[in-house]
Design an enzyme around this catalytic site. Structure first.
Site, mmCIF file in Angstrom:
data_model
loop_
_atom_site.group_PDB
_atom_site.id
_atom_site.type_symbol
_atom_site.label_atom_id
_atom_site.label_comp_id
_atom_site.label_asym_id
_atom_site.label_seq_id
_atom_site.Cartn_x
_atom_site.Cartn_y
_atom_site.Cartn_z
ATOM 1 N N CYS A 84 -4.417 -9.910 30.208
ATOM 2 C CA CYS A 84 -3.168 -9.517 29.375
ATOM 3 C C CYS A 84 -3.124 -8.367 30.772
ATOM 4 O O CYS A 84 -3.024 -8.431 32.078
ATOM 5 C CB CYS A 84 -2.692 -9.210 28.567
ATOM 6 N N HIS A 136 -3.748 -14.107 26.181
ATOM 7 C CA HIS A 136 -4.508 -13.464 25.248
ATOM 8 C C HIS A 136 -5.449 -14.250 24.465
ATOM 9 O O HIS A 136 -4.420 -14.798 23.670
ATOM 10 C CB HIS A 136 -3.725 -12.594 24.026
ATOM 11 N N GLU A 165 -7.796 -14.062 22.795
ATOM 12 C CA GLU A 165 -8.118 -13.400 21.391
ATOM 13 C C GLU A 165 -6.897 -14.188 20.171
ATOM 14 O O GLU A 165 -7.617 -14.348 19.560
ATOM 15 C CB GLU A 165 -8.918 -12.591 20.854
#
Lengths: 254, 200
Positions: B79, B180, B182
């Site tokens: 990001c 993102h 994750e």
């Protein structure tokens, strides 16, 4: 293509998920971490955790829930309830939250929006607005869990929130909340017309059609709901297939 | 060992937990020795560009990061972390970035809702090992600014938000993901795994 988001909201009290009607009569439901993981597997696009106690002694329990969730769940989640200071933002973001939602505190101190947006980026600042048509017949911003009418115009406040740096608005209609008769389409769409940030509808989902109604014209970015998911009345996976078949841009689960 | 750089901003735990879940050894660190000893580096980032650059400067880690990148160590910017790799950002002003990649970071046009927030699909650009089996899948974006890279051949995946937005970039050992991973469910985990496997 950017898809519409389906967002289960978990109201957390003393480490448990609860759901009440019109903010009253809280009923215990489930372990939040377990529920969060279940929703993520079912295809939830995002989760919201709302700390409805927000008293100091329960704050640590809540942060603990946030941390545990971040370990188990790999989709974004927002934290709301009891956020008053930049320090509160730091704590929940550090615990693993992606976004932080402010409500009453932002009304009392609008600078919190500006300061947090500068420090953490606009994208993690969510302005949550509790709205209700008041006795004088105009849409007013309510605070303190829907108990206090600020007499502030909802649309003006939404615009001001955007100007100050909010990256998203959640509009929760107090009158439809918990009643399961559909989102308040009027106020939600009015807000979407006057701001240029994502708008999430909240309060009132009772059946699949309610989601379709609020999402189908494309102006609203997501729909938030609690009890229909918690009690299994609507399965997220089936809901998303239904929306997809009705031409709503949606992330489908294999 | 993958070093997740802690420079005072961002959501480090989620990245750490995701790597742990995938079976990679990781460490959240702001220590130069630990970054030097790592086999790969992740530069996370949530927040504002200037604030992040200020923190990086204060941390004294910029030279260390540049040295590691120059030596060929894989580095992944997530990001804002990816945006920091570029020369310049126009987020609330005009700020210099790390200058590891050529290009600029600019705001989305006003007719679009900003931030670009939510799940969007990945459209393959340049084929690469890190993106194997990923085309068409959805990942989670949250950003108000996007990269205008000088070279399109550095873009492995694009996403469409009214305009074409670089979603995954690569130049040699430098990787970036605008979304993102994750927080992007199973697809994101696979991308992180593909990155982690570069060091095995």
């Amino acid at each position: 293509m950017l898809t519409k988001r389906i967002i289960p909201c978990l109201d957390v009290n003393k480490g448990r998920v609860v759901k009440g009607k019109k903010f009253k009569n809280l009923v215990d439901v489930e372990d939040p971490v377990k529920l969060a993981k279940f929703y993520s597997d079912e295809g939830a696009d995002e989760l919201v955790f709302y700390d409805i106690t927000a008293s100091n002694e329960n704050r640590d329990i809540f942060l603990n829930v946030v941390e545990k969730t971040a370990q188990e769940v790999y989709i974004p989640f927002t934290i709301g309830g009891g956020i008053r200071t930049i320090d509160d933002f730091t704590k929940v973001l550090r615990a693993g939250a992606d976004k932080v939602s402010v409500n009453s505190a932002a009304v009392k101190n609008p600078k919190i929006i500006q300061e947090s947006a500068l420090k953490f980026g606009r994208q993690c600042v969510v302005l949550s607005i509790d709205a209700k048509k008041n006795e004088e017949g105009f849409w007013s911003v309510y605070i303190n869990g829907g108990r206090v009418d600020t007499k502030m115009d909802v649309l003006k406040w939404a615009k001001e929130g955007e100007r100050l740096g909010a990256g998203e608005i959640v509009i929760n209609s107090i009158d439809t909340d918990g009643v399961k008769d559909g989102y308040d389409l009027f106020i939600t769409k009015e807000i979407a017309k006057c701001v240029n940030i994502p708008v999430i509808a909240s309060g009132g989902a009772g059946k699949k059609e309610d989601f379709l109604k609020v999402l189908k014209d494309g102006s609203i970015d997501g729909a938030l709901a609690a009890s229909v998911f918690h009690y299994g009345e609507i399965k997220i996976k089936a809901l998303k297939e239904y929306l997809y078949e009705n031409d709503v841009a949606i992330r489908r689960i294999k | 060992m993958i070093a997740i750089v802690d420079y005072g901003v961002g959501n480090l735990k989620s990245v750490y937990k995701a790597l742990e879940k995938l079976g990679f050894e990781a460490i959240i660190t702001s220590k130069e020795e630990e970054i030097n000893q790592s086999k790969a580096i992740i530069l996370p980032g949530v927040g504002a560009f200037k604030d992040a650059m200020d923190h990086l400067i204060e941390s004294g880690l910029i030279d260390c990061l540049k040295k590691n990148v120059k030596e060929g160590k894989p580095i992944l910017g997530i990001c804002l972390g990816m945006q920091l790799f570029y020369e310049k950002s126009y987020e609330d002003g005009a700020w210099n970035g790390l200058g590891l990649l050529e290009g600029e970071v600019v705001r989305f046009e006003d007719q679009l809702k900003v931030p670009h927030m939510g799940w969007n699909d990945l459209i393959e650009g340049v084929k690469d090992e890190i993106g194997k089996d990923i085309n068409g899948e959805y990942v989670y974006f949250v950003h108000s600014y996007y990269v205008k890279p000088k070279r399109k051949e550095e873009v492995l995946f694009w996403t469409n938000y009214g305009i074409e937005v670089p979603a995954v970039i690569r130049k040699d050992n430098i990787f970036g993901m605008q979304f993102h991973p994750e927080k992007s469910g199973e697809t994101g985990m696979r991308l992180l795994k593909n990155f982690g496997e570069l060091i095995k």
